[in-house]
Motif scaffolding. Structure first.
Motif, PDB file in Angstrom:
ATOM      1  N   GLY A   2     -23.543 -79.484 -20.738  1.00 34.78           N
ATOM      2  CA  GLY A   2     -23.796 -78.527 -21.811  1.00 34.78           C
ATOM      3  C   GLY A   2     -24.035 -77.130 -21.276  1.00 34.78           C
ATOM      4  N   ALA A   3     -24.724 -77.025 -20.135  1.00 38.49           N
ATOM      5  CA  ALA A   3     -24.994 -75.719 -19.535  1.00 38.49           C
ATOM      6  C   ALA A   3     -23.708 -75.066 -19.042  1.00 38.49           C
ATOM      7  N   VAL A   4     -22.828 -75.852 -18.407  1.00 42.69           N
ATOM      8  CA  VAL A   4     -21.543 -75.300 -17.959  1.00 42.69           C
ATOM      9  C   VAL A   4     -20.768 -74.733 -19.141  1.00 42.69           C
ATOM     10  N   LEU A   5     -20.727 -75.491 -20.237  1.00 39.92           N
ATOM     11  CA  LEU A   5     -20.025 -75.025 -21.432  1.00 39.92           C
ATOM     12  C   LEU A   5     -20.700 -73.791 -22.012  1.00 39.92           C
ATOM     13  N   ALA A   6     -22.031 -73.802 -22.096  1.00 35.28           N
ATOM     14  CA  ALA A   6     -22.756 -72.676 -22.682  1.00 35.28           C
ATOM     15  C   ALA A   6     -22.579 -71.408 -21.853  1.00 35.28           C
ATOM     16  N   PHE A   7     -22.677 -71.520 -20.537  1.00 35.78           N
ATOM     17  CA  PHE A   7     -22.573 -70.342 -19.682  1.00 35.78           C
ATOM     18  C   PHE A   7     -21.142 -69.791 -19.664  1.00 35.78           C
ATOM     19  N   THR A   8     -20.150 -70.683 -19.668  1.00 36.13           N
ATOM     20  CA  THR A   8     -18.755 -70.225 -19.638  1.00 36.13           C
ATOM     21  C   THR A   8     -18.346 -69.613 -20.971  1.00 36.13           C
ATOM     22  N   LEU A   9     -18.612 -70.344 -22.049  1.00 32.81           N
ATOM     23  CA  LEU A   9     -18.240 -69.845 -23.368  1.00 32.81           C
ATOM     24  C   LEU A   9     -19.045 -68.603 -23.728  1.00 32.81           C
ATOM     25  N   GLY A  10     -20.317 -68.557 -23.313  1.00 29.93           N
ATOM     26  CA  GLY A  10     -21.137 -67.375 -23.577  1.00 29.93           C
ATOM     27  C   GLY A  10     -20.563 -66.125 -22.933  1.00 29.93           C
ATOM     28  N   LEU A  11     -20.070 -66.260 -21.702  1.00 29.54           N
ATOM     29  CA  LEU A  11     -19.457 -65.109 -21.020  1.00 29.54           C
ATOM     30  C   LEU A  11     -18.198 -64.663 -21.754  1.00 29.54           C
ATOM     31  N   LEU A  12     -17.388 -65.622 -22.179  1.00 30.24           N
ATOM     32  CA  LEU A  12     -16.167 -65.276 -22.916  1.00 30.24           C
ATOM     33  C   LEU A  12     -16.498 -64.589 -24.237  1.00 30.24           C
ATOM     34  N   LEU A  13     -17.520 -65.073 -24.921  1.00 29.74           N
ATOM     35  CA  LEU A  13     -17.923 -64.442 -26.191  1.00 29.74           C
ATOM     36  C   LEU A  13     -18.418 -63.018 -25.966  1.00 29.74           C
ATOM     37  N   ALA A  14     -19.204 -62.826 -24.914  1.00 27.10           N
ATOM     38  CA  ALA A  14     -19.751 -61.492 -24.632  1.00 27.10           C
ATOM     39  C   ALA A  14     -18.636 -60.507 -24.301  1.00 27.10           C
ATOM     40  N   VAL A  15     -17.722 -60.931 -23.429  1.00 26.46           N
ATOM     41  CA  VAL A  15     -16.610 -60.044 -23.060  1.00 26.46           C
ATOM     42  C   VAL A  15     -15.722 -59.798 -24.270  1.00 26.46           C
ATOM     43  N   GLY A  16     -15.500 -60.850 -25.070  1.00 30.02           N
ATOM     44  CA  GLY A  16     -14.680 -60.682 -26.260  1.00 30.02           C
ATOM     45  C   GLY A  16     -15.251 -59.657 -27.221  1.00 30.02           C
ATOM     46  N   ARG A  17     -16.555 -59.671 -27.410  1.00 26.45           N
ATOM     47  CA  ARG A  17     -17.175 -58.697 -28.299  1.00 26.45           C
ATOM     48  C   ARG A  17     -17.052 -57.278 -27.758  1.00 26.45           C
ATOM     49  N   LEU A  18     -17.080 -57.127 -26.435  1.00 26.28           N
ATOM     50  CA  LEU A  18     -17.068 -55.798 -25.835  1.00 26.28           C
ATOM     51  C   LEU A  18     -15.672 -55.197 -25.739  1.00 26.28           C
ATOM     52  N   VAL A  19     -14.666 -56.040 -25.617  1.00 25.00           N
ATOM     53  CA  VAL A  19     -13.316 -55.497 -25.397  1.00 25.00           C
ATOM     54  C   VAL A  19     -12.434 -55.569 -26.642  1.00 25.00           C
ATOM     55  N   SER A  20     -12.811 -56.370 -27.636  1.00 25.11           N
ATOM     56  CA  SER A  20     -11.972 -56.497 -28.830  1.00 25.11           C
ATOM     57  C   SER A  20     -12.238 -55.350 -29.797  1.00 25.11           C
ATOM     58  N   GLY A  21     -11.391 -55.259 -30.802  1.00 22.13           N
ATOM     59  CA  GLY A  21     -11.543 -54.218 -31.804  1.00 22.13           C
ATOM     60  C   GLY A  21     -12.719 -54.484 -32.728  1.00 22.13           C
ATOM     61  N   PRO A  22     -12.977 -53.563 -33.651  1.00 18.72           N
ATOM     62  CA  PRO A  22     -14.134 -53.689 -34.542  1.00 18.72           C
ATOM     63  C   PRO A  22     -14.143 -54.974 -35.363  1.00 18.72           C
ATOM     64  N   VAL A  23     -12.999 -55.355 -35.911  1.00 21.70           N
ATOM     65  CA  VAL A  23     -12.952 -56.540 -36.778  1.00 21.70           C
ATOM     66  C   VAL A  23     -13.191 -57.825 -35.983  1.00 21.70           C
ATOM     67  N   PRO A  24     -12.445 -58.073 -34.878  1.00 19.28           N
ATOM     68  CA  PRO A  24     -12.739 -59.286 -34.091  1.00 19.28           C
ATOM     69  C   PRO A  24     -14.165 -59.310 -33.553  1.00 19.28           C
ATOM     70  N   SER A  25     -14.663 -58.132 -33.164  1.00 20.52           N
ATOM     71  CA  SER A  25     -16.032 -58.072 -32.643  1.00 20.52           C
ATOM     72  C   SER A  25     -17.044 -58.472 -33.708  1.00 20.52           C
ATOM     73  N   LYS A  26     -16.841 -58.014 -34.936  1.00 18.29           N
ATOM     74  CA  LYS A  26     -17.733 -58.386 -36.032  1.00 18.29           C
ATOM     75  C   LYS A  26     -17.635 -59.878 -36.347  1.00 18.29           C
ATOM     76  N   CYS A  27     -16.414 -60.420 -36.275  1.00 16.76           N
ATOM     77  CA  CYS A  27     -16.239 -61.851 -36.531  1.00 16.76           C
ATOM     78  C   CYS A  27     -16.987 -62.678 -35.497  1.00 16.76           C
TER      79      CYS A  27
END
Length: 218
Positions: free
Chosen positions: A29-54
């Motif tokens: 669970g930790a491997v999944l949480a740490f990996t997916l969490g990093l992807l979510l964080a980067v996704g919010r920072l690099v995506s446009g306003p609409v994907p970031s809000k989603c």
């Protein structure tokens, strides 16, 4: 009812089987949480306003609903649409997905804390975006996050008894089965508590040590 040391020793092998499952669920669970969490964080920072809000509102939805409800959804409701998961797989996905929304905020704060000059230096060296993230930003952002991520690892470990609700035979469920069969509750339940203390207290001390170490480095 009084404590029976001989009985406690006799049930130890059965409880250790649950310990193994508890550790497996926590680490996976930790491997999944740490990996997916990093992807979510980067996704919010690099995506446009609409994907970031989603991504933001999706994370808020997961954080604001109980983990137990999410586990029930994964294990009991997904089969209604043809998706059948084993108890352990459903538990790992539930814990990992739930805590990825928390680790994502840790990652995001760490990334935003990296000095803007590092981004400018990467651009000056003509680094492509992928290399900027992997070679410059993330290596600097992750070390200060380690204490916070360690705290979430400890929290995930303490949440594993919830997996008994979806029939995972982890430590708490093993103890409950023993208690129901023998009508003795003091030994198995006490041993579960002692095990969690034996792991949690050193982990908390290690987390505090890491936090102090990185604070001194700052």
């Amino acid at each position: 009812m009084q404590w029976d040391t001989e009985f406690a020793i006799s049930i130890l092998p059965r409880l250790m089987e649950g310990v193994i499952v508890t550790i497996q669920a926590t680490l996976l669970g930790a491997v999944l949480a740490f990996t997916l969490g990093l992807l979510l964080a980067v996704g919010r920072l690099v995506s446009g306003p609409v994907p970031s809000k989603c991504l933001y509102w999706g994370g808020e939805f997961i954080r604001r609903t109980p983990l137990l409800v999410q586990l029930y959804f994964l294990f009991y409701l997904l089969p209604e649409i043809g998706i059948v998961l084993s108890p352990l797989v459903a538990g790992v996905i539930g814990i990992g997905l739930h805590y990825s929304t928390y680790t994502a905020e840790v990652y995001r704060a760490g990334i935003e804390n990296v000095d803007r000059g590092q981004w400018e230096a990467a651009r000056a060296l003509n680094y492509p975006p992928a290399q900027t993230w992997t070679k410059v930003i993330i290596p600097q952002a992750v070390p200060p996050m380690i204490p916070a991520l360690a705290n979430y690892l400890i929290t995930m470990f303490k949440e594993t008894p919830l997996l008994s609700a979806i029939t995972v035979i982890e430590l708490m469920n093993s103890a409950r089965i023993v208690a129901n069969q023998t009508y003795r509750y003091i030994e198995p339940i006490t041993m579960v508590g002692l095990f969690f203390l034996a792991v949690s207290i050193p982990s908390v001390l290690l987390s505090l040590w890491l936090e102090n170490r990185f604070a001194r480095q700052d």
